[in-house]
Design a protein around this motif. Sequence first.
Motif, PDB file in Angstrom:
ATOM      1  N   LEU A 156      66.812  31.622  55.346  1.00  0.00           N
ATOM      2  CA  LEU A 156      65.456  30.759  55.735  1.00  0.00           C
ATOM      3  C   LEU A 156      64.091  31.418  55.479  1.00  0.00           C
ATOM      4  CD1 LEU A 156      66.654  29.038  59.288  1.00  0.00           C
ATOM      5  CD2 LEU A 156      65.890  27.846  56.880  1.00  0.00           C
ATOM      6  N   LYS A 157      64.094  33.023  55.639  1.00  0.00           N
ATOM      7  CA  LYS A 157      62.958  33.605  55.709  1.00  0.00           C
ATOM      8  C   LYS A 157      62.355  33.436  54.180  1.00  0.00           C
ATOM      9  CE  LYS A 157      65.027  38.096  54.641  1.00  0.00           C
ATOM     10  NZ  LYS A 157      64.996  39.307  55.148  1.00  0.00           N
ATOM     11  N   GLU A 158      63.200  32.989  53.118  1.00  0.00           N
ATOM     12  CA  GLU A 158      62.845  32.778  51.617  1.00  0.00           C
ATOM     13  C   GLU A 158      61.717  31.528  51.749  1.00  0.00           C
ATOM     14  OE1 GLU A 158      63.094  35.100  49.301  1.00  0.00           O
ATOM     15  OE2 GLU A 158      64.414  36.220  50.406  1.00  0.00           O
ATOM     16  N   LEU A 159      62.105  30.793  52.583  1.00  0.00           N
ATOM     17  CA  LEU A 159      61.157  29.400  52.519  1.00  0.00           C
ATOM     18  C   LEU A 159      59.727  29.546  53.267  1.00  0.00           C
ATOM     19  CD1 LEU A 159      64.126  26.864  53.462  1.00  0.00           C
ATOM     20  CD2 LEU A 159      63.102  27.598  51.116  1.00  0.00           C
ATOM     21  N   ASP A 160      59.537  30.946  53.865  1.00  0.00           N
ATOM     22  CA  ASP A 160      58.290  30.969  54.528  1.00  0.00           C
ATOM     23  C   ASP A 160      57.035  30.532  53.643  1.00  0.00           C
ATOM     24  OD1 ASP A 160      59.567  31.855  56.779  1.00  0.00           O
ATOM     25  OD2 ASP A 160      59.174  33.962  56.670  1.00  0.00           O
ATOM     26  N   GLY A 161      56.202  29.924  54.041  1.00  0.00           N
ATOM     27  CA  GLY A 161      55.018  29.518  53.186  1.00  0.00           C
ATOM     28  C   GLY A 161      55.213  28.464  52.413  1.00  0.00           C
ATOM     29  N   THR A 162      56.175  27.848  52.437  1.00  0.00           N
ATOM     30  CA  THR A 162      56.605  26.602  51.642  1.00  0.00           C
ATOM     31  C   THR A 162      56.788  25.231  52.497  1.00  0.00           C
ATOM     32  OG1 THR A 162      59.107  26.660  51.690  1.00  0.00           O
ATOM     33  CG2 THR A 162      58.005  28.226  50.030  1.00  0.00           C
ATOM     34  N   SER A 186      64.730  32.297  61.343  1.00  0.00           N
ATOM     35  CA  SER A 186      64.575  33.581  60.586  1.00  0.00           C
ATOM     36  C   SER A 186      63.683  34.267  61.575  1.00  0.00           C
ATOM     37  CB  SER A 186      63.518  33.168  59.264  1.00  0.00           C
ATOM     38  OG  SER A 186      62.353  32.655  59.584  1.00  0.00           O
ATOM     39  N   SER A 188      60.781  35.207  61.099  1.00  0.00           N
ATOM     40  CA  SER A 188      59.411  34.516  61.351  1.00  0.00           C
ATOM     41  C   SER A 188      59.186  33.343  62.223  1.00  0.00           C
ATOM     42  CB  SER A 188      58.688  34.547  59.845  1.00  0.00           C
ATOM     43  OG  SER A 188      59.322  33.143  59.416  1.00  0.00           O
ATOM     44  N   ARG A 190      61.285  30.502  61.418  1.00  0.00           N
ATOM     45  CA  ARG A 190      61.395  29.322  60.717  1.00  0.00           C
ATOM     46  C   ARG A 190      63.021  28.777  61.011  1.00  0.00           C
ATOM     47  NH1 ARG A 190      62.588  25.143  57.790  1.00  0.00           N
ATOM     48  NH2 ARG A 190      61.719  24.672  55.835  1.00  0.00           N
ATOM     49  N   LYS A 395      64.345  39.033  68.237  1.00  0.00           N
ATOM     50  CA  LYS A 395      63.806  37.932  67.560  1.00  0.00           C
ATOM     51  C   LYS A 395      64.911  37.533  66.508  1.00  0.00           C
ATOM     52  CE  LYS A 395      59.548  38.088  66.628  1.00  0.00           C
ATOM     53  NZ  LYS A 395      58.123  38.388  65.966  1.00  0.00           N
ATOM     54  N   ARG A 396      65.550  38.796  65.926  1.00  0.00           N
ATOM     55  CA  ARG A 396      66.642  38.572  64.910  1.00  0.00           C
ATOM     56  C   ARG A 396      67.899  37.919  65.593  1.00  0.00           C
ATOM     57  NH1 ARG A 396      69.849  43.172  61.939  1.00  0.00           N
ATOM     58  NH2 ARG A 396      71.482  42.759  63.504  1.00  0.00           N
TER      59      ARG A 396
END
Length: 522
Positions: A156-162, A186, A188, A190, A395-396
């Motif tokens: 999911l962290k690959e989707l940050d900012g999208t 994620s 962050s 997400r 958080k993780r």
Amino acid sequence: MAKDIDYSVYLVTGRDLLPPGKDYLESLEESIQGGVTVVQVREKDADTGEFIKIATESKRICDKYNVPLIINDRVDVALAVGADGVHVGQDDMEITLARKLLHAGTVLGLSCNTAEHVAEAVKLGVDYVGIGAVWGTKTKNLTNPIIGVRGVGERLKELDGTGIKAIAIGGIKSSNLWRTLHGSISVSGRALDGVAVVSDIVASRSPKEAATALSNIVRAFKDDQSQVRSLSTKNGVIDKVSEFVNKIRTVGPLVHQITNNVVATQSANVTLAVGASPIMATEPVEMEDLAKICGALLINIGTLRADGLDGPRLAGSFANKYRKPIVFDPVGVGATSFRKECVKELLDLFQVGVIKGNAGEMAALAGTSEVLSKGVDSVGSGFRDPVSFVRDFAKRERCVVVLTGPIDYISDGTSVAVLENGDPLLGKITGSGCMLGSIIAAFCATAMHEAEVQDNERTRIVDLERLFVGAIAGVLVLTVASEIVAKRPEVKGPGTFLPALIDGLAGVSAQDVRSHAKVTIY
């Protein structure tokens, strides 16, 4: 522009899974009435004419309830019936070609198994991704490895900012949905936008009720995500800790403990001393009954056996089902590959509320060599930045983390409590860490009893705010009691310290904790 879709409960059809006598269209309509928000028609074995017929009938029902219809794989079928979107796999038609063929505004989704798949999906400009398989599934032959709940967050962290949406796919049902949603976030923050479900709805004789159950969980999770934590000051935390210390003897929570048999008696004794009741049970057939009545579950792997994993597996799964907090103590996890493999399996299977361990154990769980372990002990001076470590690790793992040592660090992923209480004699007796796990579980049970009374029922799989304070309360009660009894004239060393400690735990008061507590909140 693609249609704005609510992906909360994403139904993937499978006519071969229908119960005997259950009509496909009847089942579909009932599932939508129960809360399905989007439908994907999947027909792997149907010829083109039959697929178009089924898709047309499905769209008629979806249109009746204003629910979007997605077609699996087949762009031609989607065009023929005017579907809202198409979902393709990694080995199906390329996204760029599908986009050229489809009408403007048609939604495009892509199945992704790896972080690289998700990153590529972002480049291709898809509207949503299906990430999985999360769990094992019998509805589809898997060609990629199962990634597990914790693997979803990494992708999911690959989707940050999208603006790309994400659903989890593979083996999801009401019994593991809370774990899936809570664990699939994620670093962050997400979270998933929804989940794809097949057999839990399609194979049900009551698809409306099945869909409603799933929808209620997703809604409760999203509501929980929007809530803001209120406890972030030292005074606020100490006030709440004092409240729990006063309440525990009135509540008298039952704590189910699957623990290290080296210190089982001591663990039971300290549980009783702080005002809770222990039950030390490992028989798998008892696990569901115990989950219904206990206030919390402690799983300590100190003396775990390969033939003894069924008990923890079932206990953790049922604790999640009945919303009971799990305190997990990965004793000596870094010592052997067996322990590492067992812990990975268990943490993938169920969602824990608190992870407690020393620096060596936490380093092994986090996958860092910054601190090494020697058996059940740590080697070295500890983490260079323990505050950041516990915050990031909490958080993780989407839980409260308790890093024990001369100074204790506790985090819920947002705040970090640094506790500087405790007498050195605690490190001179066998099982002080295991006893701490029991005490933390007792106070977490007390914290969640408050939630049950106030909220009428437990909806959240992990209540981070309450468990954060419950963990702090457990650590403070043990460490403050140790300081008080170590000063008694009859305590000459470890041998006289242990019985005095049990006495001290039985007598420690909220005022003792308040006056002795050395706490800093970051």
